[in-house]
Write a protein that holds these residues in place. Sequence first.
Motif, short mmCIF file in Angstrom:
data_model
loop_
_atom_site.label_atom_id
_atom_site.label_comp_id
_atom_site.label_asym_id
_atom_site.label_seq_id
_atom_site.Cartn_x
_atom_site.Cartn_y
_atom_site.Cartn_z
N ALA A 15 1.01 -1.15 -0.03
CA ALA A 15 -0.10 0.30 -0.04
C ALA A 15 0.88 0.92 0.21
CB ALA A 15 -0.89 -0.43 1.15
N TYR A 16 1.83 1.40 0.68
CA TYR A 16 2.74 2.81 0.79
C TYR A 16 3.62 2.43 -0.95
CZ TYR A 16 7.02 5.48 2.30
OH TYR A 16 7.36 6.66 2.63
N MET A 17 4.17 1.34 -0.95
CA MET A 17 4.60 1.62 -2.51
C MET A 17 3.92 1.54 -4.04
SD MET A 17 7.59 1.45 -1.14
CE MET A 17 8.66 1.54 -3.05
N ALA A 18 2.61 0.66 -4.03
CA ALA A 18 2.18 1.17 -5.42
C ALA A 18 0.53 1.25 -4.85
CB ALA A 18 2.21 -0.19 -5.95
N PRO A 19 0.48 2.38 -3.91
CA PRO A 19 -1.37 1.81 -3.90
C PRO A 19 -2.33 2.28 -5.05
CG PRO A 19 -0.58 4.52 -3.46
CD PRO A 19 0.35 3.45 -3.46
N GLU A 20 -1.68 2.47 -6.32
CA GLU A 20 -3.00 2.42 -7.56
C GLU A 20 -2.54 1.52 -8.14
OE1 GLU A 20 1.54 2.54 -8.56
OE2 GLU A 20 0.25 3.91 -7.61
N PRO A 75 2.29 8.30 4.92
CA PRO A 75 3.08 6.89 5.72
C PRO A 75 1.83 6.93 6.72
CG PRO A 75 3.60 9.72 6.61
CD PRO A 75 2.57 9.31 5.09
N THR A 76 0.82 6.86 6.37
CA THR A 76 -0.47 6.45 6.96
C THR A 76 -0.77 4.71 6.74
OG1 THR A 76 -1.89 7.39 5.72
CG2 THR A 76 -1.76 8.31 7.47
N SER A 77 -0.07 4.91 5.63
CA SER A 77 -0.65 3.43 4.68
C SER A 77 0.25 2.29 5.64
CB SER A 77 -0.65 3.55 3.25
OG SER A 77 0.72 3.80 2.90
N MET A 122 -14.20 4.29 8.10
CA MET A 122 -15.81 4.72 8.50
C MET A 122 -15.56 6.48 8.08
SD MET A 122 -16.24 3.05 12.45
CE MET A 122 -14.72 4.33 13.01
N LEU A 123 -13.39 7.17 7.93
CA LEU A 123 -13.75 8.21 7.33
C LEU A 123 -14.11 8.51 5.69
CD1 LEU A 123 -10.48 8.86 9.36
CD2 LEU A 123 -12.64 9.67 9.83
N ARG A 124 -13.50 7.37 4.88
CA ARG A 124 -13.99 7.39 3.80
C ARG A 124 -15.24 7.13 3.36
NH1 ARG A 124 -8.80 7.21 4.73
NH2 ARG A 124 -7.37 9.04 3.46
N HIS A 125 -16.58 6.19 4.77
CA HIS A 125 -18.35 6.41 3.90
C HIS A 125 -17.77 4.97 2.84
CE1 HIS A 125 -18.93 10.33 5.61
NE2 HIS A 125 -18.24 10.75 5.65
N ASN A 126 -17.30 4.77 3.52
CA ASN A 126 -17.03 3.02 3.40
C ASN A 126 -16.67 3.24 1.63
OD1 ASN A 126 -16.75 0.25 3.13
ND2 ASN A 126 -18.81 -0.03 3.18
N ASP A 127 -15.81 4.12 1.28
CA ASP A 127 -15.89 3.90 0.00
C ASP A 127 -15.25 2.87 -1.06
OD1 ASP A 127 -16.36 5.17 -2.92
OD2 ASP A 127 -14.97 6.96 -2.97
N ALA A 167 -8.34 2.98 -2.28
CA ALA A 167 -7.02 2.45 -1.64
C ALA A 167 -7.08 1.68 -0.08
CB ALA A 167 -5.66 2.73 -2.52
N ALA A 168 -7.26 2.94 0.05
CA ALA A 168 -7.91 3.51 2.05
C ALA A 168 -7.83 1.98 2.47
CB ALA A 168 -7.25 4.89 2.21
N VAL A 169 -9.48 2.54 1.61
CA VAL A 169 -10.75 1.74 2.27
C VAL A 169 -10.19 -0.03 1.51
CG1 VAL A 169 -13.41 0.84 1.91
CG2 VAL A 169 -12.43 3.24 2.16
N ARG A 170 -10.15 -0.15 0.99
CA ARG A 170 -9.53 -1.96 0.14
C ARG A 170 -8.42 -2.39 1.69
NH1 ARG A 170 -9.63 -1.98 -5.80
NH2 ARG A 170 -12.57 -1.46 -6.36
N VAL A 171 -7.39 -1.77 1.93
CA VAL A 171 -6.22 -1.83 2.87
C VAL A 171 -6.76 -1.82 4.31
CG1 VAL A 171 -3.98 -0.94 4.08
CG2 VAL A 171 -5.05 -1.17 1.35
N GLY A 172 -8.03 -1.07 4.32
CA GLY A 172 -8.13 -0.89 6.06
C GLY A 172 -9.08 -2.33 5.92
N TRP A 173 -10.35 -2.71 4.67
CA TRP A 173 -10.81 -3.68 5.20
C TRP A 173 -10.22 -4.94 5.40
CZ3 TRP A 173 -15.09 -4.37 6.88
CH2 TRP A 173 -15.80 -3.57 7.24
N MET A 174 -8.89 -5.22 4.14
CA MET A 174 -8.10 -6.39 4.24
C MET A 174 -7.01 -6.42 5.99
SD MET A 174 -6.28 -6.50 0.38
CE MET A 174 -6.12 -4.30 -0.35
N MET A 175 -7.01 -5.69 5.68
CA MET A 175 -6.03 -5.24 7.79
C MET A 175 -7.24 -5.77 8.90
SD MET A 175 -4.02 -1.90 9.48
CE MET A 175 -4.17 -1.70 11.35
#
Length: 164
Positions: free
Chosen positions: A34-39, A71-73, A120-125, A129-137
């Motif tokens: 997620a840090y190196m290639a979030p796209e 850094p948050t990724s 939650m911050l991105r309303h489960n959009d 990428a952040a939401v997908r990584v959040g769900w995987m984590m």
Amino acid sequence: MSMPSPAPVESPSSTMPTMAVLFGTTLVALGLFAYMAPELIGSGKEVMNNGQVVVDANEQVVREAPAPHSPTSLAPAAIGAVILLVGIVSIAAPNARKHAMHLGAMAGLLGTLGGLVPVMLRHNDIAEAAVRVGWMMTLASLFFLALCINSFVQARVAKNAPVA
């Protein structure tokens, strides 16, 4: 003629350090990816113009590229590093296994709750990428936490079982 004795069955408490190493490595890899290639995981945030979502000519929501090297990724990598370290410590020092695996369970709980923050911050959009990584984590940490709890219960049952 005697029957051969059955192979010893590993207790859940003896397999948990290996599972900790496995889940820790997975979460570290997820964080680094997620840090190196979030796209490759998803898109960025929706583009806003005066509080309105920007839509292109094809009526598609315009999204910015996800920010690489954010850094948050690395949050999954941090949780994964703790779980990985716990697994290594429990393998190297079996006398410290109980304390190490409790620390691992706490890291699993923090990973479960922390993974839900971007969701939650991105309303489960789910396109982000952040939401997908959040769900995987969240899912990986929750599964690890469930394995820890099961291992703790099995260890307690084995401790209280009468010796035959």
